[in-house]
Every structure is written in structure tokens, then in C-alpha cells.
Design a protein around this motif. Structure first.
Motif, mmCIF file in Angstrom:
data_model
loop_
_atom_site.group_PDB
_atom_site.id
_atom_site.type_symbol
_atom_site.label_atom_id
_atom_site.label_comp_id
_atom_site.label_asym_id
_atom_site.label_seq_id
_atom_site.Cartn_x
_atom_site.Cartn_y
_atom_site.Cartn_z
ATOM 1 N N SER A 17 0.842 -1.209 0.000
ATOM 2 C CA SER A 17 0.000 0.000 0.000
ATOM 3 C C SER A 17 0.872 1.253 0.000
ATOM 4 O O SER A 17 2.079 1.185 0.254
ATOM 5 C CB SER A 17 -0.870 -0.046 1.272
ATOM 6 N N GLY A 18 0.242 2.371 -0.305
ATOM 7 C CA GLY A 18 0.831 3.691 -0.072
ATOM 8 C C GLY A 18 2.250 3.880 -0.568
ATOM 9 O O GLY A 18 2.595 3.551 -1.703
ATOM 10 N N GLY A 20 4.988 2.416 0.260
ATOM 11 C CA GLY A 20 5.736 1.177 0.016
ATOM 12 C C GLY A 20 5.483 0.663 -1.392
ATOM 13 O O GLY A 20 6.417 0.256 -2.092
ATOM 14 N N LEU A 40 2.239 -7.365 5.764
ATOM 15 C CA LEU A 40 1.246 -8.124 6.529
ATOM 16 C C LEU A 40 0.105 -8.543 5.602
ATOM 17 O O LEU A 40 -0.497 -9.596 5.781
ATOM 18 C CB LEU A 40 0.706 -7.188 7.616
ATOM 19 N N VAL A 70 6.473 -7.178 10.727
ATOM 20 C CA VAL A 70 7.674 -6.528 11.281
ATOM 21 C C VAL A 70 7.709 -6.540 12.810
ATOM 22 O O VAL A 70 8.732 -6.220 13.411
ATOM 23 C CB VAL A 70 7.861 -5.069 10.775
ATOM 24 N N ARG A 71 6.601 -6.926 13.444
ATOM 25 C CA ARG A 71 6.587 -6.999 14.915
ATOM 26 C C ARG A 71 7.269 -8.269 15.420
ATOM 27 O O ARG A 71 7.502 -8.407 16.619
ATOM 28 C CB ARG A 71 5.141 -6.960 15.427
ATOM 29 N N GLY A 98 3.991 0.706 8.738
ATOM 30 C CA GLY A 98 3.690 1.596 9.861
ATOM 31 C C GLY A 98 2.209 1.696 10.117
ATOM 32 O O GLY A 98 1.387 1.320 9.287
ATOM 33 N N CYS A 165 10.233 6.979 8.485
ATOM 34 C CA CYS A 165 9.789 7.370 9.829
ATOM 35 C C CYS A 165 8.701 8.417 9.656
ATOM 36 O O CYS A 165 7.688 8.142 9.029
ATOM 37 C CB CYS A 165 10.985 7.857 10.637
ATOM 38 N N SER A 166 8.917 9.667 10.130
ATOM 39 C CA SER A 166 7.876 10.698 10.011
ATOM 40 C C SER A 166 8.410 12.004 10.567
ATOM 41 O O SER A 166 9.303 12.000 11.427
ATOM 42 C CB SER A 166 6.651 10.278 10.824
ATOM 43 N N TYR A 179 1.987 7.758 18.537
ATOM 44 C CA TYR A 179 2.661 7.821 17.234
ATOM 45 C C TYR A 179 4.007 8.541 17.386
ATOM 46 O O TYR A 179 5.030 8.088 16.891
ATOM 47 C CB TYR A 179 1.754 8.549 16.243
ATOM 48 N N LYS A 183 7.716 7.073 16.537
ATOM 49 C CA LYS A 183 8.512 7.630 15.437
ATOM 50 C C LYS A 183 9.822 8.268 15.944
ATOM 51 O O LYS A 183 10.840 8.215 15.253
ATOM 52 C CB LYS A 183 7.687 8.629 14.625
ATOM 53 N N PRO A 209 8.529 11.815 6.200
ATOM 54 C CA PRO A 209 7.515 12.465 5.369
ATOM 55 C C PRO A 209 6.626 13.385 6.196
ATOM 56 O O PRO A 209 6.425 13.183 7.403
ATOM 57 C CB PRO A 209 6.671 11.300 4.836
ATOM 58 N N PRO A 215 -3.641 5.541 1.852
ATOM 59 C CA PRO A 215 -4.745 4.978 2.644
ATOM 60 C C PRO A 215 -4.599 5.283 4.142
ATOM 61 O O PRO A 215 -5.611 5.503 4.831
ATOM 62 C CB PRO A 215 -4.636 3.482 2.361
ATOM 63 N N LEU A 216 -3.366 5.333 4.640
ATOM 64 C CA LEU A 216 -3.172 5.647 6.072
ATOM 65 C C LEU A 216 -3.711 7.040 6.391
ATOM 66 O O LEU A 216 -4.452 7.231 7.366
ATOM 67 C CB LEU A 216 -1.679 5.544 6.421
HETATM 68 N N1 NAD Z 1 0.739 9.037 4.912
HETATM 69 C C1 NAD Z 1 1.257 9.982 5.685
HETATM 70 O O1 NAD Z 1 0.775 11.128 5.715
HETATM 71 C C2 NAD Z 1 2.493 9.685 6.512
HETATM 72 C C3 NAD Z 1 3.208 10.775 7.038
HETATM 73 C C4 NAD Z 1 4.383 10.535 7.745
HETATM 74 C C5 NAD Z 1 4.831 9.244 7.933
HETATM 75 N N2 NAD Z 1 4.112 8.201 7.426
HETATM 76 C C6 NAD Z 1 4.678 6.859 7.624
HETATM 77 O O2 NAD Z 1 5.004 6.349 6.350
HETATM 78 C C7 NAD Z 1 4.925 4.914 6.363
HETATM 79 C C8 NAD Z 1 4.078 4.437 5.197
HETATM 80 O O3 NAD Z 1 2.756 4.895 5.414
HETATM 81 P P1 NAD Z 1 1.625 4.926 4.291
HETATM 82 O O4 NAD Z 1 0.977 6.241 4.432
HETATM 83 O O5 NAD Z 1 2.176 4.489 2.997
HETATM 84 O O6 NAD Z 1 0.633 3.835 4.937
HETATM 85 P P2 NAD Z 1 -0.233 2.644 4.319
HETATM 86 O O7 NAD Z 1 -1.197 2.269 5.394
HETATM 87 O O8 NAD Z 1 -0.761 3.014 2.976
HETATM 88 O O9 NAD Z 1 0.857 1.487 4.142
HETATM 89 C C9 NAD Z 1 1.473 0.908 5.263
HETATM 90 C C10 NAD Z 1 1.739 -0.566 4.949
HETATM 91 O O10 NAD Z 1 2.375 -1.131 6.091
HETATM 92 C C11 NAD Z 1 1.848 -2.442 6.258
HETATM 93 N N3 NAD Z 1 2.027 -2.896 7.629
HETATM 94 C C12 NAD Z 1 1.404 -2.424 8.743
HETATM 95 N N4 NAD Z 1 1.788 -3.141 9.812
HETATM 96 C C13 NAD Z 1 2.684 -4.071 9.368
HETATM 97 C C14 NAD Z 1 3.423 -5.108 9.999
HETATM 98 N N5 NAD Z 1 3.297 -5.351 11.309
HETATM 99 N N6 NAD Z 1 4.248 -5.848 9.235
HETATM 100 C C15 NAD Z 1 4.353 -5.640 7.899
HETATM 101 N N7 NAD Z 1 3.659 -4.693 7.241
HETATM 102 C C16 NAD Z 1 2.830 -3.918 7.972
HETATM 103 C C17 NAD Z 1 0.374 -2.300 5.898
HETATM 104 O O11 NAD Z 1 -0.240 -3.554 5.614
HETATM 105 C C18 NAD Z 1 0.451 -1.373 4.699
HETATM 106 O O12 NAD Z 1 0.552 -2.085 3.491
HETATM 107 C C19 NAD Z 1 4.379 4.559 7.745
HETATM 108 O O13 NAD Z 1 5.459 4.187 8.571
HETATM 109 C C20 NAD Z 1 3.750 5.844 8.239
HETATM 110 O O14 NAD Z 1 3.739 5.916 9.644
HETATM 111 C C21 NAD Z 1 2.958 8.388 6.734
#
Ligand code: NAD
Length: 276
Positions: A17-18, A20, A40, A70-71, A98, A165-166, A179, A183, A209, A215-216
Motif C-alpha cells: 500500500s501507499g 511502500g 502483513l 515486522v513486529r 507503519g 519514519c515521520s 505515534y 517515530k 515524510p 490509505p493511512l
Molecule cells: N501518509 C502519511 O501522511 C504519513 C506521514 C508521515 C509518515 N508516514 C509513515 O510512512 C509509512 C508508510 O505509510 P503509508 O501512508 O504508505 O501507509 P499505508 O497504510 O498506505 O501502508 C502501510 C503498509 O504497512 C503495512 N504494515 C502495517 N503493519 C505491518 C506489519 N506489522 N508488518 C508488515 N507490514 C505492515 C500495511 O499492511 C500497509 O501495506 C508509515 O510508517 C507511516 O507511519 C505516513
């Protein structure tokens, strides 16, 4: 020739997702020969693998997609063992896995669900620890790669690690204690690893970021609709970022273009931190 290219094999965890998924597709487009994708969400990561095959530019490209949590150290170690069995070498390793759950929206003293609190720490902080440790174990056994530059040769090292991270790992955001805690820890783990393994020629960096359209963020906005405008407004560019803007920053960090960047928390946030 620009140094913004990749030729080796990448691990991307969180790639269902997102950011990744966008990072996995960027590796395929920029020339990676192999991709080991984990998440996951197994169907989601299989879909990313399918999309990566469609955009890959390296004629020898191949991709694997599997479940990883990852946990769990066992899960992360098994995932890396599988990737090494398939590709022999891992040149770039990224985690974006995350969780954001705004349990403490009503303030710090409303944090009662400690199981949920621990789940966030285990995903966002312990996940970064396990990812970094597993990637290091593989990279320490690899030879460094050396390329010819304009005036002299330069080493790309044995591998490059990026932990997403963030900004919330650099500044404290009200209502997000769980959170923030996770982070700040993730940034700290990344920086410690960079100090310890720089001499071994493994480059380790964090990306921080700001608000990115994923989606998050959509889930957070669903809980708190005012967040869309406040997130937009909190950036100097007055817009929420796109996943490709994070993927490109990650590709810069791991590519030859980033070969002297180490131990940094690279802020990619449309000027959010500059406004804070
Ligand atoms: N979107 C934002 O605005 C934002 C801002 C700052 C930081 N972040 C960070 O960026 C990273 C990516 O976020 P995103 O927005 O792409 O989120 P997202 O929810 O779209 O994608 C996160 C992915 O992590 C996977 N995941 C969650 N727990 C897991 C686990 N235990 N083991 C393996 N995979 C796992 C989920 O299944 C999902 O595919 C995260 O660490 C988030 O905290 C996001």
C-alpha cells in the motif's frame, strides 16, 4: 551520467500500500534487477508484484512477494532468508511498514488502551529495529561495490538501508503521543545504526515524510475530517504530498547519487517542519 539509478536487488517491506507500493514500483522503473516485497497484507503485496512486473525496465527483472510481520523477529529473519535464497544479495532495503491510530486525540491522559499503544510501538519502532538488524546481517556478508566517478572511483558500500519514519519523529504533534513515541524511537534506532555501521560501509538513513496522500492518511481523515484542511495548511507548499515524491527521495538515498548521505533524517514534507 546521473547517479540516480539502481541496478541491484531491493527489499521493500510495507509494499502492499501507499508509499511502500510506490517505492517498489520506482525500484522496478529505475532498473532494479530483483525485488523482494513483504507486507502483513499478502494479497496486497502480490498485487504490487504484478504491477512491478509491468513497469520494470531491467530485462533480467524478477520479483517475489510474501507475508512478513515486522513486529516479529522470526518473521522478519525468515523473510530476509527467503530474499537471500532467491537473489543472493540485497543492495537496498527499505521499510515503510507503519501504523497511525489517533487513540489520544483527546489528549495524553486519554491513553488507556495500552495494548493498542504497544501495537503501535511494536510496528513503528520495533519494526524498524528488526528491519535494520536483518538487513545489516545480510549486508555485512556482502562485498562493497565500487564505481568509477568523474575524477576517481567511489564506493557505494555493501548496501543501503532506509527506514521511513515521520516528521512526527522530529517534532511533537499534539494528540499523537503514541505515534510520536514510536517515530522518535524509529529515528533514534536509525541514527544509532548509522553510527555503528558506517565504518562497515553500510549506509543507513531515515525519511521523514509530512502529510502524504495514502490509505493511512485517508483513514486518519475519516476519523477526523478537519485533518484534510489542517494537513494541507500546515505545509508551506499548501498541498498534501504524493507517494511518488517519497519513492523518489528513497531512490535518491539508495542510489549512487546518495552515496555520501548517511545517518540523516531526510525531511520530505512540503515545508511542514519549516512552518512548525
Ligand atoms: N501518509 C502519511 O501522511 C504519513 C506521514 C508521515 C509518515 N508516514 C509513515 O510512512 C509509512 C508508510 O505509510 P503509508 O501512508 O504508505 O501507509 P499505508 O497504510 O498506505 O501502508 C502501510 C503498509 O504497512 C503495512 N504494515 C502495517 N503493519 C505491518 C506489519 N506489522 N508488518 C508488515 N507490514 C505492515 C500495511 O499492511 C500497509 O501495506 C508509515 O510508517 C507511516 O507511519 C505516513
Amino acid at each position: 551520467m546521473s547517479g540516480l539509478y539502481v541496478t541491484g536487488t531491493a527489499v521493500v517491506i510495507g509494499s502492499a500500500s501507499g508509499m511502500g507500493r510506490a517505492t517498489a514500483l520506482a525500484f522496478a522503473r529505475y532498473g532494479a534487477v530483483g525485488l523482494a516485497l513483504g507486507d502483513l497484507n499478502e494479497p496486497g503485496v502480490q498485487e504490487t508484484a504484478k504491477q512491478a512486473k509491468e513497469v520494470a525496465t531491467n530485462p533480467k527483472f524478477s520479483v517475489t512477494a510474501s507475508h512478513v510481520d515486522v513486529r516479529s523477529w522470526t518473521s522478519v529473519e525468515n523473510f530476509f532468508q527467503g530474499a537471500v535464497a532467491e537473489f543472493k544479495r540485497i543492495d537496498y532495503s527499505v521499510t515503510t511498514a507503519g501504523l497511525l491510530k489517533i487513540y489520544a486525540i483527546n489528549g495524553f491522559i486519554a491513553v488507556n488502551d495500552l495494548e493498542a499503544y504497544d501495537n503501535i510501538q511494536n510496528t513503528n519502532a520495533r519494526g524498524v529495529l528488526y528491519h535494520t538488524k536483518a538487513a545489516l546481517q545480510v549486508m555485512l556478508k556482502q562485498d562493497a561495490i565500487v564505481i568509477q566517478g568523474t575524477y576517481r572511483s567511489r564506493t557505494l558500500g555493501r548496501g543501503a538501508i532506509v527506514n521511513v519514519c515521520s516528521d512526527a519523529g522530529l517534532v511533537a504533534l499534539p494528540g499523537e503521543v503514541e505515534y510520536n513515541a514510536s517515530k522518535f524511537a524509529a529515528v533514534g534506532i536509525t541514527k544509532t545504526a548509522a553510527n555503528e555501521y558506517g565504518e562497515s560501509q553500510i549506509r543507513i538513513n531515515a525519511i521523514c515524510p509530512g502529510p502524504i496522500d495514502t490509505p493511512l492518511l485517508e483513514r486518519a481523515i475519516a476519523l477526523n475530517p478537519a485533518l484534510r484542511d489542517s494537513a494541507t495548511d500546515s505545509t508551506a507548499l499548501k498541498r498534501i504530498g504524493d507517494v511518488d515524491e517519497i519513492a523518489d527521495a528513497i531512490l535518491f538515498l539508495v542510489s549512487p547519487a546518495g552515496s555520501y548521505v548517511h545517518g540523516t533524517s531526510m525531511v520530505v514534507d512540503g515545508g511542514f517542519l519549516n512552518m512548525a
